[in-house]
Design a protein around this motif. Structure first.
Motif, PDB file in Angstrom:
ATOM      1  N   MET A   7     -21.074 -12.788 -22.978  1.00  0.00           N
ATOM      2  CA  MET A   7     -20.625 -13.373 -24.244  1.00  0.00           C
ATOM      3  C   MET A   7     -19.106 -13.459 -24.336  1.00  0.00           C
ATOM      4  O   MET A   7     -18.480 -12.958 -25.246  1.00  0.00           O
ATOM      5  N   THR A   8     -18.523 -14.143 -23.378  1.00  0.00           N
ATOM      6  CA  THR A   8     -17.076 -14.314 -23.374  1.00  0.00           C
ATOM      7  C   THR A   8     -16.731 -15.781 -23.202  1.00  0.00           C
ATOM      8  O   THR A   8     -17.369 -16.502 -22.447  1.00  0.00           O
ATOM      9  N   PRO A   9     -15.699 -16.238 -23.918  1.00  0.00           N
ATOM     10  CA  PRO A   9     -15.237 -17.607 -23.709  1.00  0.00           C
ATOM     11  C   PRO A   9     -14.478 -17.698 -22.388  1.00  0.00           C
ATOM     12  O   PRO A   9     -13.977 -16.689 -21.896  1.00  0.00           O
ATOM     13  N   PRO A  10     -14.346 -18.898 -21.802  1.00  0.00           N
ATOM     14  CA  PRO A  10     -13.751 -19.021 -20.483  1.00  0.00           C
ATOM     15  C   PRO A  10     -12.234 -18.969 -20.416  1.00  0.00           C
ATOM     16  O   PRO A  10     -11.690 -18.762 -19.361  1.00  0.00           O
ATOM     17  N   LEU A  16     -14.383 -10.875 -11.998  1.00  0.00           N
ATOM     18  CA  LEU A  16     -14.347  -9.500 -11.513  1.00  0.00           C
ATOM     19  C   LEU A  16     -15.718  -8.850 -11.649  1.00  0.00           C
ATOM     20  O   LEU A  16     -16.471  -9.146 -12.578  1.00  0.00           O
ATOM     21  N   THR A  17     -16.016  -7.938 -10.752  1.00  0.00           N
ATOM     22  CA  THR A  17     -17.212  -7.113 -10.910  1.00  0.00           C
ATOM     23  C   THR A  17     -16.906  -6.060 -11.971  1.00  0.00           C
ATOM     24  O   THR A  17     -15.737  -5.815 -12.313  1.00  0.00           O
ATOM     25  N   LEU A  18     -17.930  -5.419 -12.459  1.00  0.00           N
ATOM     26  CA  LEU A  18     -17.728  -4.343 -13.423  1.00  0.00           C
ATOM     27  C   LEU A  18     -16.869  -3.240 -12.804  1.00  0.00           C
ATOM     28  O   LEU A  18     -15.962  -2.708 -13.430  1.00  0.00           O
ATOM     29  N   ARG A  19     -17.113  -2.922 -11.550  1.00  0.00           N
ATOM     30  CA  ARG A  19     -16.340  -1.880 -10.865  1.00  0.00           C
ATOM     31  C   ARG A  19     -14.862  -2.265 -10.762  1.00  0.00           C
ATOM     32  O   ARG A  19     -13.978  -1.422 -10.945  1.00  0.00           O
ATOM     33  N   GLU A  20     -14.578  -3.527 -10.433  1.00  0.00           N
ATOM     34  CA  GLU A  20     -13.176  -3.972 -10.344  1.00  0.00           C
ATOM     35  C   GLU A  20     -12.490  -3.873 -11.707  1.00  0.00           C
ATOM     36  O   GLU A  20     -11.326  -3.458 -11.793  1.00  0.00           O
ATOM     37  N   ASP A  48     -27.106 -15.035 -27.128  1.00  0.00           N
ATOM     38  CA  ASP A  48     -28.190 -14.426 -27.891  1.00  0.00           C
ATOM     39  C   ASP A  48     -28.017 -12.903 -27.949  1.00  0.00           C
ATOM     40  O   ASP A  48     -27.092 -12.340 -27.368  1.00  0.00           O
ATOM     41  N   GLU A  49     -28.942 -12.241 -28.655  1.00  0.00           N
ATOM     42  CA  GLU A  49     -28.839 -10.794 -28.848  1.00  0.00           C
ATOM     43  C   GLU A  49     -28.858 -10.007 -27.533  1.00  0.00           C
ATOM     44  O   GLU A  49     -28.163  -9.003 -27.394  1.00  0.00           O
ATOM     45  N   GLU A  50     -29.649 -10.446 -26.574  1.00  0.00           N
ATOM     46  CA  GLU A  50     -29.716  -9.746 -25.288  1.00  0.00           C
ATOM     47  C   GLU A  50     -28.370  -9.778 -24.573  1.00  0.00           C
ATOM     48  O   GLU A  50     -27.916  -8.780 -24.020  1.00  0.00           O
ATOM     49  N   ALA A  51     -27.706 -10.941 -24.597  1.00  0.00           N
ATOM     50  CA  ALA A  51     -26.394 -11.063 -23.966  1.00  0.00           C
ATOM     51  C   ALA A  51     -25.354 -10.218 -24.699  1.00  0.00           C
ATOM     52  O   ALA A  51     -24.475  -9.624 -24.076  1.00  0.00           O
ATOM     53  N   VAL A  71     -21.864  -5.484 -24.603  1.00  0.00           N
ATOM     54  CA  VAL A  71     -21.451  -4.247 -25.249  1.00  0.00           C
ATOM     55  C   VAL A  71     -21.650  -3.058 -24.308  1.00  0.00           C
ATOM     56  O   VAL A  71     -20.822  -2.137 -24.277  1.00  0.00           O
ATOM     57  N   GLN A  72     -22.685  -3.080 -23.514  1.00  0.00           N
ATOM     58  CA  GLN A  72     -22.958  -1.989 -22.580  1.00  0.00           C
ATOM     59  C   GLN A  72     -21.873  -1.866 -21.509  1.00  0.00           C
ATOM     60  O   GLN A  72     -21.685  -0.790 -20.946  1.00  0.00           O
ATOM     61  N   VAL A  73     -21.148  -2.921 -21.240  1.00  0.00           N
ATOM     62  CA  VAL A  73     -20.068  -2.899 -20.249  1.00  0.00           C
ATOM     63  C   VAL A  73     -19.002  -1.900 -20.664  1.00  0.00           C
ATOM     64  O   VAL A  73     -18.446  -1.184 -19.844  1.00  0.00           O
ATOM     65  N   GLY A  74     -18.704  -1.860 -21.973  1.00  0.00           N
ATOM     66  CA  GLY A  74     -17.633  -1.008 -22.467  1.00  0.00           C
ATOM     67  C   GLY A  74     -18.022   0.412 -22.522  1.00  0.00           C
ATOM     68  O   GLY A  74     -17.313   1.339 -22.521  1.00  0.00           O
TER      69      GLY A  74
END
Length: 135
Positions: free
Chosen positions: A73-76, A92-96, A124-127, A132-135
């Protein structure tokens, strides 16, 4: 702006390229991350923005630097309309992304951080939950 660096630029239009260059902003694309790895790019970034490792560092982290498979859910780009946008692949990967935050924190000079470029209206809600789980 001479002490500003972008990591993971992917989809710049001509205006954005010219503006970045004219302001003297150091920019690393995903090509640079792939070529040198994220550790080297971070070292070059810190050498540019803080060569003596003494002034405080502010870290603005645009979540859209992450690949949309990680954070959908991010704009480009920073010029995107609030309710538009097609996510740009090969970020970037999550690790990077974590590596960048960890390296800046390890300097002991981090005084502020902003997490930006998250737009729940794009998905949508799943995205939203996944991002949010990334943070």
């Amino acid at each position: 702006t001479k002490k500003q660096t972008y990591i993971c630029l992917r989809d710049l239009d001509n205006f954005e390229k010219k503006k970045t260059q004219s302001l003297g902003i150091k920019a690393f694309t995903m090509h640079h991350v792939d070529k040198w790895d994220i550790g080297k790019v971070i070292d070059m970034t810190l050498d540019h923005v803080n060569p003596n490792r003494n002034p405080p560092i502010h870290l603005p982290f645009d979540v859209d630097a992450l690949d949309p498979s990680v954070a959908p859910m991010t704009p480009p780009s920073f010029l995107t309309n609030l309710y538009e946008g097609t996510p740009v692949r090969d970020g970037l990967t999550l690790r990077e992304g974590h590596c960048i935050c960890e390296a800046v924190t390890e300097t002991g000079l981090l005084v502020a951080a902003d997490i930006m470029e998250v737009n729940p209206a794009l998905e949508d809600e799943e995205a939203v939950f996944q991002t949010v789980q990334v943070g």
